[in-house]
Motif scaffolding. Sequence first.
Motif, PDB file in Angstrom:
ATOM      1  N   ASP A  19      38.746   8.695 -12.639  1.00 37.97           N
ATOM      2  CA  ASP A  19      39.474   7.503 -12.185  1.00 37.97           C
ATOM      3  C   ASP A  19      40.645   7.861 -11.278  1.00 37.97           C
ATOM      4  OD1 ASP A  19      37.744   5.892 -13.592  1.00 37.97           O
ATOM      5  OD2 ASP A  19      39.029   5.747 -15.358  1.00 37.97           O
ATOM      6  N   THR A  20      41.304   8.964 -11.550  1.00 39.65           N
ATOM      7  CA  THR A  20      42.398   9.409 -10.687  1.00 39.65           C
ATOM      8  C   THR A  20      41.856   9.831  -9.329  1.00 39.65           C
ATOM      9  OG1 THR A  20      43.696  10.144 -12.596  1.00 39.65           O
ATOM     10  CG2 THR A  20      44.290  11.067 -10.456  1.00 39.65           C
ATOM     11  N   VAL A  21      40.724  10.517  -9.315  1.00 36.83           N
ATOM     12  CA  VAL A  21      40.086  10.915  -8.055  1.00 36.83           C
ATOM     13  C   VAL A  21      39.737   9.687  -7.224  1.00 36.83           C
ATOM     14  CG1 VAL A  21      37.937  11.847  -7.106  1.00 36.83           C
ATOM     15  CG2 VAL A  21      39.213  13.157  -8.801  1.00 36.83           C
ATOM     16  N   ARG A  22      39.170   8.683  -7.868  1.00 38.44           N
ATOM     17  CA  ARG A  22      38.803   7.457  -7.146  1.00 38.44           C
ATOM     18  C   ARG A  22      40.031   6.823  -6.498  1.00 38.44           C
ATOM     19  NH1 ARG A  22      36.907   5.071 -11.162  1.00 38.44           N
ATOM     20  NH2 ARG A  22      34.830   5.998 -10.968  1.00 38.44           N
ATOM     21  N   ALA A  23      41.125   6.754  -7.258  1.00 36.42           N
ATOM     22  CA  ALA A  23      42.344   6.142  -6.723  1.00 36.42           C
ATOM     23  C   ALA A  23      42.945   6.976  -5.594  1.00 36.42           C
ATOM     24  CB  ALA A  23      43.360   5.953  -7.850  1.00 36.42           C
ATOM     25  N   LEU A  24      42.921   8.296  -5.716  1.00 33.90           N
ATOM     26  CA  LEU A  24      43.437   9.148  -4.643  1.00 33.90           C
ATOM     27  C   LEU A  24      42.619   8.992  -3.373  1.00 33.90           C
ATOM     28  CD1 LEU A  24      44.243  12.444  -6.602  1.00 33.90           C
ATOM     29  CD2 LEU A  24      45.901  10.933  -5.490  1.00 33.90           C
ATOM     30  N   ARG A  25      41.308   8.909  -3.515  1.00 35.61           N
ATOM     31  CA  ARG A  25      40.456   8.738  -2.336  1.00 35.61           C
ATOM     32  C   ARG A  25      40.674   7.377  -1.681  1.00 35.61           C
ATOM     33  NH1 ARG A  25      35.081  11.658  -5.030  1.00 35.61           N
ATOM     34  NH2 ARG A  25      35.862  13.817  -4.743  1.00 35.61           N
ATOM     35  N   GLU A  26      41.003   6.378  -2.475  1.00 34.69           N
ATOM     36  CA  GLU A  26      41.336   5.072  -1.906  1.00 34.69           C
ATOM     37  C   GLU A  26      42.618   5.145  -1.076  1.00 34.69           C
ATOM     38  OE1 GLU A  26      41.454   2.456  -5.249  1.00 34.69           O
ATOM     39  OE2 GLU A  26      39.257   2.302  -5.398  1.00 34.69           O
ATOM     40  N   HIS A  27      43.491   6.081  -1.424  1.00 30.14           N
ATOM     41  CA  HIS A  27      44.701   6.312  -0.618  1.00 30.14           C
ATOM     42  C   HIS A  27      44.393   7.135   0.636  1.00 30.14           C
ATOM     43  CE1 HIS A  27      47.855   4.572  -3.087  1.00 30.14           C
ATOM     44  NE2 HIS A  27      47.438   5.215  -4.157  1.00 30.14           N
ATOM     45  N   LEU A 233      49.055   7.640 -12.333  1.00 30.28           N
ATOM     46  CA  LEU A 233      49.147   9.068 -12.005  1.00 30.28           C
ATOM     47  C   LEU A 233      48.804   9.301 -10.550  1.00 30.28           C
ATOM     48  CD1 LEU A 233      49.486  12.041 -12.726  1.00 30.28           C
ATOM     49  CD2 LEU A 233      47.140  12.032 -13.586  1.00 30.28           C
ATOM     50  N   ALA A 234      47.740   8.652 -10.075  1.00 26.85           N
ATOM     51  CA  ALA A 234      47.372   8.801  -8.661  1.00 26.85           C
ATOM     52  C   ALA A 234      48.485   8.294  -7.755  1.00 26.85           C
ATOM     53  CB  ALA A 234      46.073   8.048  -8.383  1.00 26.85           C
ATOM     54  N   GLY A 235      49.150   7.216  -8.170  1.00 26.06           N
ATOM     55  CA  GLY A 235      50.258   6.689  -7.375  1.00 26.06           C
ATOM     56  C   GLY A 235      51.407   7.687  -7.267  1.00 26.06           C
ATOM     57  N   LEU A 237      51.102  10.987  -7.544  1.00 28.82           N
ATOM     58  CA  LEU A 237      50.620  12.082  -6.703  1.00 28.82           C
ATOM     59  C   LEU A 237      50.668  11.691  -5.229  1.00 28.82           C
ATOM     60  CD1 LEU A 237      47.610  13.337  -8.854  1.00 28.82           C
ATOM     61  CD2 LEU A 237      49.875  14.366  -8.668  1.00 28.82           C
ATOM     62  N   HIS A 238      50.288  10.459  -4.937  1.00 31.34           N
ATOM     63  CA  HIS A 238      50.350   9.969  -3.550  1.00 31.34           C
ATOM     64  C   HIS A 238      51.790   9.969  -3.045  1.00 31.34           C
ATOM     65  CE1 HIS A 238      49.663   7.535  -0.007  1.00 31.34           C
ATOM     66  NE2 HIS A 238      50.500   6.612  -0.469  1.00 31.34           N
ATOM     67  N   THR A 239      52.706   9.490  -3.871  1.00 32.07           N
ATOM     68  CA  THR A 239      54.115   9.470  -3.490  1.00 32.07           C
ATOM     69  C   THR A 239      54.640  10.892  -3.267  1.00 32.07           C
ATOM     70  OG1 THR A 239      54.519   7.413  -4.701  1.00 32.07           O
ATOM     71  CG2 THR A 239      56.435   8.786  -4.221  1.00 32.07           C
ATOM     72  N   ALA A 240      54.217  11.801  -4.125  1.00 31.07           N
ATOM     73  CA  ALA A 240      54.717  13.176  -4.042  1.00 31.07           C
ATOM     74  C   ALA A 240      54.321  13.860  -2.744  1.00 31.07           C
ATOM     75  CB  ALA A 240      54.202  13.984  -5.232  1.00 31.07           C
ATOM     76  N   VAL A 241      53.188  13.486  -2.166  1.00 25.37           N
ATOM     77  CA  VAL A 241      52.738  14.145  -0.940  1.00 25.37           C
ATOM     78  C   VAL A 241      53.069  13.354   0.314  1.00 25.37           C
ATOM     79  CG1 VAL A 241      50.836  15.229  -2.203  1.00 25.37           C
ATOM     80  CG2 VAL A 241      50.400  13.125  -0.929  1.00 25.37           C
ATOM     81  N   SER A 242      53.610  12.159   0.148  1.00 27.70           N
ATOM     82  CA  SER A 242      53.862  11.284   1.308  1.00 27.70           C
ATOM     83  C   SER A 242      55.215  11.605   1.938  1.00 27.70           C
ATOM     84  CB  SER A 242      53.842   9.825   0.861  1.00 27.70           C
ATOM     85  OG  SER A 242      52.586   9.465   0.364  1.00 27.70           O
TER      86      SER A 242
END
Length: 242
Positions: A19-27, A233-235, A237-242
Motif C-alpha cells: 500500500d505504501t508503494v502504491r501511494a508513492l507511485r501515485e506521487h 507513511l508514504a506522505g 516519505l514524499h515530503t522528505a524527498v520534496s
Amino acid sequence: MATFVLVPGAWLGAWAWEDTVRALREHGHTALPLTLTGLAERAEEGGPRTELDTHIADITEIVEKGDLREVTLVAHSYAAAPVSGAAGRLGDRLERVVYVDSAPFAEGMRMLDLMSPEAADELGQRVTAHGDGRRLPMPPFEALSGSLDGLDEGRREVLRERATPQPFGTYTQRLAGPVEVGPGVDRVLVACHDFQGLLDSGVPMLAFLNHAPWRRFDLSTGHWPMLSAPTDLAGILHTAVS
C-alpha cells in the motif's frame, strides 16, 4: 521524483510495503520493495549461512544490478542493521537514508545487543525449540503490546498469516564496516509511538537523532506503519524527498 528502495523488518517481505508503494507511485516516485533472503517468497533460499552479510548483499545487489542512482534507502525496524551496512557500501549511488521506527547501527553492533542478555537467551531458546536451531518465529501478539497500535483485526490477521520466521544468523552476526555515509547524504528518521517516547526521554545513545543533520518526522501509529498507516507513511516519505 525519487527512487525508493524499501527494506522490511524482521518476519516480513516486500508484501508489507504494497500500500505504501502504491501511494508513492501515485506521487510519481519509483518505489522498489525488497524481500530479503530467507523470508516470504524467498523463504526457501535461506539456510544455516543466512546472516546479516547476506541481507546487506541483497540490498546492494538490487541497487547495483539495477544501476540505480540517487537512491533513497528506507529501513523498517530490523532492516536498520543491513541498511546501515549497505549504505556504507553504495557510495555516490546513495542520496538519502530513512530509518522507520529504527536507528542506524554502528560497526560491531548486532540485533541481540538491543536487548538484555536474558531476553537474548530467551530468543535463542525459542530458535532451538521452534525454529530448527536457525530460524526465529514471530512472537505471539500478546508479547508485542503497543507496537500493534493502529492495526485492525484484518491487518493483524494478514500479519499473522504472512509473517515468516527470521533467519537467526541475521540477529547474531555483528555488523562489519564500512557503515559511514558521505556528508552529503540526507538522513531522515520516522518515529512511531514507542520510539517517540524513547527519543523524547533523552536516551543518550539516541540523542544524536534529534539534531542536524537528522530530520525527524513523527507518525501517530504503532511499529508497523506500512500496514497501519501506509498512506500517511508514504506522505511523510514524499515530503522528505520534496
